[in-house]
Design an enzyme around this catalytic site. Structure first.
Site, PDB file in Angstrom:
ATOM      1  N   PHE A  42       0.763  -1.190   0.082  1.00 45.96           N
ATOM      2  CA  PHE A  42       0.007  -0.040   0.038  1.00 45.96           C
ATOM      3  C   PHE A  42       0.973   1.326  -0.007  1.00 45.96           C
ATOM      4  CE2 PHE A  42      -2.793  -3.216   1.276  1.00 45.96           C
ATOM      5  CZ  PHE A  42      -4.044  -3.003   0.550  1.00 45.96           C
ATOM      6  N   GLU A  43       1.497   1.627   0.914  1.00 43.77           N
ATOM      7  CA  GLU A  43       2.210   2.864   1.351  1.00 43.77           C
ATOM      8  C   GLU A  43       3.578   2.434   2.033  1.00 43.77           C
ATOM      9  OE1 GLU A  43       0.814   7.138   1.649  1.00 43.77           O
ATOM     10  OE2 GLU A  43       1.118   6.252   3.619  1.00 43.77           O
ATOM     11  N   GLN A  44       4.671   2.386   1.048  1.00 40.78           N
ATOM     12  CA  GLN A  44       5.809   2.581   1.914  1.00 40.78           C
ATOM     13  C   GLN A  44       7.162   3.481   1.362  1.00 40.78           C
ATOM     14  OE1 GLN A  44       8.976  -0.580   1.225  1.00 40.78           O
ATOM     15  NE2 GLN A  44       7.569  -2.037  -0.084  1.00 40.78           N
TER      16      GLN A  44
END
Length: 540
Positions: A369-371
């Site tokens: 998702f979001e890194q």
């Protein structure tokens, strides 16, 4: 004419679609979960290629948050209708199991560097779409058909439907025009027209070591299509010792003087385990038309390592050390990409800390998702990488550092972090798909370092051997941890069988904050230094 050595686009550059407009050649390749989407390289001589642009660069065109590893942008097709450029692509949301959630889109632009339009949704019936511009002005959308019911019927054939550019949608009936050969897994369709024949080029055999290019033709665009007498015009499946393996998924281009070339994906396996660390790359072959109006690959069907092209290759830039600095006056260097998200302001900034790339720690390494992970392709079998990090971790859930990364299931990460008492330390973490539990491994004890001051992090890869290093300020660098197996950063170790992992190795900078506080980490430089190993027969 000069002889060059394949591949022409080394490192992760699969599923090439080639186009010539005037004297300019362009190749579009898949980027999967890496953002921005689609790489477009440019050349004027078929020998020397430069990365020009990545057109899918905003949320309205592409948002891949949640796309699993090796999903995202598959098999783009780049064309020109005499007035503007067209690009079709798939955004795959699920690939494992019987179902494929694969959504196909169309964008266009007056110039190769844009501005590219917002996408027109086409369909979701399969992947690998292409767009064919017929000489009567009609446009045809082609993609493989997916049948979820039972193997081997998952790859059900090649679908054809008209695209009405004025109304911006597919119209008319859908027809399955070609079901492939006994090699199965027919995909990657491209249509051409020549001497009154419609030609259909497809890929078959999956994207592993049985991969092949199949050719067929018909007098009518909707068939029936007759398979080439040779069946597969390009494949290495029966030649396991050929240096170019996994040859398939290609496209054709004609030079101004009428020569025909075929570009195709390929892999260069190393080690006795035949692992393609650089992923699926782009190669080129000479082709010619016979008196019977069938296309043949010169010296085929086995792909050639050396090929004659109009230009002479200049490898100066390929072997040059790349020193990247980060200033607010310039965008992020084009060699770098990040994972999945169009909301770049949440993961990095070039202005928050002058002279540095600031990463904001987000979700864990391997998150879909979001890194905050910004990296460049590994394009050499042996190289050095180095970065300078200024980072103040608060506890064991905050970390930042240098990573050699393929995906969630295979990476190495040298991170500055802290113990439970807040003492800063360096820790190596690894995830290796060969271990069935998918848990982190810690190959060495942590090394305590001062709580303040910059730390230099480095790695060397020499074929299958990876060694991490560190140094405080400008001191000599010190090895940390054991020699690690860099060959796991490959399609064959991506958590799936050879037909399920599709990208390649990256090296770059990362920051993660499992507390959710977006702790910043500043990277003041990044160096990528190729190492020419004269004993490595795989290096171009």
């Amino acid at each position: 004419m000069s002889q060059i050595t394949n591949p022409i686009l080394p490192g992760f550059n699969p599923d090439p679609s080639i186009l010539r407009v005037g004297k300019d050649y362009y190749i579009a390749t898949s980027t999967f979960e890496w953002y921005p989407g689609v790489q477009i390289h440019h050349s004027t001589d078929l020998a020397n290629w430069k990365l020009l642009t990545r057109p899918l660069n905003r949320a309205s065109q592409l948002d891949m948050r949640g796309d699993p590893d090796s999903c995202g942008v598959w098999a783009p097709c780049l064309t020109h209708d005499g007035e503007k450029f067209w690009l079709v692509y798939t955004d795959v949301k699920r690939k494992d199991g019987s179902f494929k959630d694969a959504h196909n889109y169309i964008v266009s632009a007056p110039d190769i560097e844009g501005p590219w339009s917002d996408p027109i949704y086409a369909n979701s019936s399969g992947f690998d779409p292409s767009l064919f511009h017929d000489d009567d002005g009609r446009k045809w959308f082609v993609n493989m058909l997916w049948d979820h019911r039972a193997r081997p019927l998952l790859f059900a054939g090649i679908a054809l439907q008209e695209f009405d550019a004025k109304v911006g949608k597919l119209v008319g009936p859908i027809k399955n025009i070609y079901k492939g050969t006994d090699l199965k897994l027919v995909e990657g369709p491209h249509l051409y027209k020549r001497n009154g024949w419609y030609y259909l080029l497809t890929a078959e055999g999956g994207t592993g070591y049985d991969h092949a290019i199949t050719f067929a033709r018909s007098r009518n665009i909707d068939g029936p299509y007759q398979t080439h007498p040779q069946k597969h015009i390009l494949t290495a499946k029966d030649h396991p010792l050929n240096p170019l393996q996994r040859a398939g998924h290609g496209d054709l281009v004609e030079t101004p003087d009428g020569q025909t070339y075929l570009v195709h994906l390929t892999g260069r396996p190393t080690t006795q385990k035949r692992r393609c660390v650089l992923g699926r790359e782009t190669a080129i072959q000479q082709a010619y038309w016979g008196d019977d109006d069938w296309l043949h690959v010169k010296n085929g069907p086995v792909p050639s390592l050396q090929v004659e092209v109009p230009g002479a290759r200049d490898d100066t830039d390929y072997w040059a050390e790349q020193n990247y600095d980060f200033t607010a006056d310039h965008p992020l260097p084009i060699d770098f990409q990040w994972l999945r998200t169009p909301e770049t302001e949440r993961i990095f900034s070039l202005t928050a800390q002058p002279g540095a790339l600031r990463l904001f720690g987000r979700e864990s390494i391997g998150s879909w998702f979001e890194q905050a992970l910004v990296a460049r392709r590994q394009t050499h079998f042996s190289f050095d990488a180095e970065t300078m990090l200024d980072f103040a971790p608060t506890d064991e859930r905050t970390m930042a550092g240098l990573t050699a990364y393929y995906g969630r299931y295979n990476f190495f990460y040298l991170a500055a972090t802290a113990d439970a008492d807040g003492r800063r330390e360096l820790l190596i973490m690894s995830s290796e798909a060969s271990f069935p539990d998918g848990k982190l491994r810690f190959p060495a004890d942590p090394v305590v370092i001062p709580n303040t001051g910059s730390v230099r992090l480095a790695l060397t890869i020499r074929g299958a051997a990876l060694q991490f290093y560190y140094a405080l300020d400008d001191a000599e660098r010190t090895p940390i941890g054991p020699v690690l197996d860099a060959s796991i950063l490959s399609d064959e170790c991506g958590g799936h069988a050879e037909h399920g992992s599709f990208t390649g190795a990256f090296v770059g900078m990362a920051a993660h904050d499992l507390n959710g506080m977006a702790t910043p980490a500043d990277f003041s430089r990044f160096i990528y230094r190729p190492f020419a190993d004269p004993t490595d027969r795989h290096e171009v």
